[in-house]
Design a protein around this motif. Structure first.
Motif, PDB file in Angstrom:
ATOM      1  N   ARG A  87       0.854  -1.183   0.000  1.00  0.00           N
ATOM      2  CA  ARG A  87       0.000   0.000   0.000  1.00  0.00           C
ATOM      3  C   ARG A  87       0.891   1.235   0.000  1.00  0.00           C
ATOM      4  O   ARG A  87       1.835   1.333   0.786  1.00  0.00           O
ATOM      5  N   ALA A  88       0.589   2.165  -0.880  1.00  0.00           N
ATOM      6  CA  ALA A  88       1.424   3.359  -1.013  1.00  0.00           C
ATOM      7  C   ALA A  88       1.332   4.219   0.244  1.00  0.00           C
ATOM      8  O   ALA A  88       0.286   4.294   0.904  1.00  0.00           O
ATOM      9  N   THR A  89       2.438   4.852   0.568  1.00  0.00           N
ATOM     10  CA  THR A  89       2.498   5.845   1.635  1.00  0.00           C
ATOM     11  C   THR A  89       2.673   7.215   0.989  1.00  0.00           C
ATOM     12  O   THR A  89       2.975   7.301  -0.213  1.00  0.00           O
ATOM     13  N   PRO A  90       2.500   8.297   1.732  1.00  0.00           N
ATOM     14  CA  PRO A  90       2.748   9.631   1.145  1.00  0.00           C
ATOM     15  C   PRO A  90       4.130   9.744   0.511  1.00  0.00           C
ATOM     16  O   PRO A  90       4.289  10.411  -0.518  1.00  0.00           O
ATOM     17  N   ASP A  91       5.136   9.073   1.092  1.00  0.00           N
ATOM     18  CA  ASP A  91       6.488   9.142   0.529  1.00  0.00           C
ATOM     19  C   ASP A  91       6.592   8.419  -0.807  1.00  0.00           C
ATOM     20  O   ASP A  91       7.517   8.680  -1.580  1.00  0.00           O
ATOM     21  N   ASP A  92       5.668   7.490  -1.078  1.00  0.00           N
ATOM     22  CA  ASP A  92       5.694   6.734  -2.336  1.00  0.00           C
ATOM     23  C   ASP A  92       5.044   7.488  -3.492  1.00  0.00           C
ATOM     24  O   ASP A  92       5.195   7.088  -4.652  1.00  0.00           O
TER      25      ASP A  92
ATOM     26  N   VAL B 271       4.645   6.949  -7.686  1.00  0.00           N
ATOM     27  CA  VAL B 271       3.385   6.602  -8.343  1.00  0.00           C
ATOM     28  C   VAL B 271       3.079   7.591  -9.456  1.00  0.00           C
ATOM     29  O   VAL B 271       2.726   7.193 -10.581  1.00  0.00           O
ATOM     30  N   GLU B 272       3.212   8.876  -9.171  1.00  0.00           N
ATOM     31  CA  GLU B 272       2.928   9.890 -10.189  1.00  0.00           C
ATOM     32  C   GLU B 272       3.875   9.740 -11.372  1.00  0.00           C
ATOM     33  O   GLU B 272       3.468   9.860 -12.536  1.00  0.00           O
TER      34      GLU B 272
ATOM     35  N   ARG C 162      -1.707  15.672  -5.870  1.00  0.00           N
ATOM     36  CA  ARG C 162      -2.861  16.068  -5.060  1.00  0.00           C
ATOM     37  C   ARG C 162      -3.971  15.030  -5.143  1.00  0.00           C
ATOM     38  O   ARG C 162      -4.574  14.652  -4.116  1.00  0.00           O
ATOM     39  N   ALA C 163      -4.240  14.545  -6.359  1.00  0.00           N
ATOM     40  CA  ALA C 163      -5.292  13.538  -6.527  1.00  0.00           C
ATOM     41  C   ALA C 163      -4.929  12.241  -5.802  1.00  0.00           C
ATOM     42  O   ALA C 163      -5.785  11.605  -5.178  1.00  0.00           O
ATOM     43  N   LEU C 164      -3.662  11.864  -5.866  1.00  0.00           N
ATOM     44  CA  LEU C 164      -3.225  10.639  -5.210  1.00  0.00           C
ATOM     45  C   LEU C 164      -3.325  10.752  -3.693  1.00  0.00           C
ATOM     46  O   LEU C 164      -3.717   9.790  -3.013  1.00  0.00           O
ATOM     47  N   HIS C 165      -3.000  11.928  -3.146  1.00  0.00           N
ATOM     48  CA  HIS C 165      -3.162  12.121  -1.706  1.00  0.00           C
ATOM     49  C   HIS C 165      -4.633  11.961  -1.300  1.00  0.00           C
ATOM     50  O   HIS C 165      -4.941  11.401  -0.240  1.00  0.00           O
TER      51      HIS C 165
END
Length: 360
Positions: free
Chosen positions: A192-197, A201-202, A221-224
């Motif tokens: 599962r992605a974390t904010p640091d990942d 991803v982008e 922003r959308a991913l967050h």
């Protein structure tokens, strides 16, 4: 010289090729015997490596003493595909670009001799050339700044070096492809992605086109926002083997409803297609959905480049027949097909071990 993109911004340098004598080091190795390395040059090499810019060498020298000196200076490990010999510099630079599979417009060359730079420009007009006097300024130039740094940026050289060792062994392997893949001890990690990942991803949604199911770019922003939504799973996939890491090789964006799981995006790196990573990801997801008693629906938008991804979906069993579960989903966007799979439990891959969370 091909150094600007369509919008006028500089094309990022993906590999800087160094001359040695009176460029990387001070002095001429075969004449002076002893050469010195300025601290500022070392700083440039180390920082470019950290930014994910690959570096190589194109030098007119005898290979053994030149490479030995680079090893003594603690720099040999920073250079991929070094070209040290007595041929034309343009031929050396062209070989480096070809073996890296990089467009020549993403290659830069630095040399103290105007004649050598002119020879490279004449034969390779898209390669950007810099004088040795400019070395201390390279880090300030926009073309040497890839922007967002990711975990993979700092180990890009390591991944390429592992790839060269892997390909060398593959070329000497005489057995079936599946046997070679099994010998690699491949491990597909799904987390599962974390904010640091999210930067990784982008980057994958931007850079992957042949193996991108929709071509949709999801901003940071959308991913967050998706990370904060309990109905969504943002998953990052990595691949490693006994030679080293392949880095982040895929991203999945999944929305979970009561009876249907909606795969909004699947993007995988083209460099791992031959290892069967995409099929393994889809089989794992189908198995997870089957355990949850859910149907799978997947967004797909055909582009002029992602035919391989369409084949992967079809081979996994997805089709576009009508399904009642679609009523739970929002209407797809323009040009988006909604593919459907009634999943079943899947056997483990014979060549890739999956290390993944339980989504059920």
């Amino acid at each position: 010289m091909g150094d600007k993109s369509a919008d006028g911004t500089p094309v990022t340098v993906k590999c800087l090729v160094w001359d040695l004598d009176n460029t990387l080091w001070r002095g001429t190795l075969l004449e002076d015997g002893e050469v010195s390395l300025p601290d500022s040059v070392r700083e440039v090499i180390v920082e470019l490596d950290a930014r994910g810019v690959l570096q190589s060498v194109a030098s007119k020298n005898d290979h053994e003493p030149a490479w030995s000196r680079l090893e003594e200076l603690g720099l040999a490990e920073y250079f991929v595909l070094p070209q040290i010999g007595w041929g034309r510099k343009s031929d050396s630079v062209a070989r480096i670009a070809e073996q890296l599979n990089f467009a020549q417009r993403t290659i830069a060359f630095v040399d103290d001799q105007p004649a050598e730079r002119a020879e490279v420009v004449f034969h390779l007009p898209e390669v950007r050339c810099y004088a040795a006097e400019q070395v201390d300024e390279l880090l300030k130039l926009p073309e040497f700044d890839p922007g967002t740094r990711t975990v993979d940026s700092a180990r890009r050289r390591e991944m390429y070096q592992a790839g060269f060792r892997r390909e060398a062994e593959r070329s000497e392997f005489n057995g079936p492809d599946e046997e070679f893949l099994r010998s690699l001890e491949l491990v597909l990690g799904i987390t599962r992605a974390t904010p640091d990942d999210l930067a990784r991803v982008e980057e994958l949604t931007l850079r992957t086109s042949q193996m991108n199911a929709t071509g949709v770019h999801y901003s940071d922003r959308a991913l967050h926002g998706l990370l904060a939504d309990p109905k969504h799973e943002v998953l990052v996939t990595t691949l490693t083997d006994r030679f080293g890491p392949h880095g982040a090789v895929g991203v999945l964006l999944l929305e979970k409803h009561a009876s249907v799981w909606h795969l909004k995006l699947l993007a995988t790196s083209c460099r791992v297609v031959s290892f069967g990573a995409g099929a393994t990801i889809l089989n794992w997801l189908a198995d997870q959905a089957a355990q949850a008693g859910a149907h799978l629906a997947a967004d797909f938008r055909r582009t002029d480049r992602n035919r391989m991804m369409e084949i992967a979906y079809r081979f996994a069993g997805f089709d576009d027949r009508p399904c009642a579960c679609r009523a739970e989903l929002a209407a797809p966007g323009a040009e988006i097909q909604l593919l459907h799979l009634e999943p079943a439990r899947q056997p483990a891959s014979p060549t890739i071990r999956v290390d993944a969370p339980d989504l059920v």
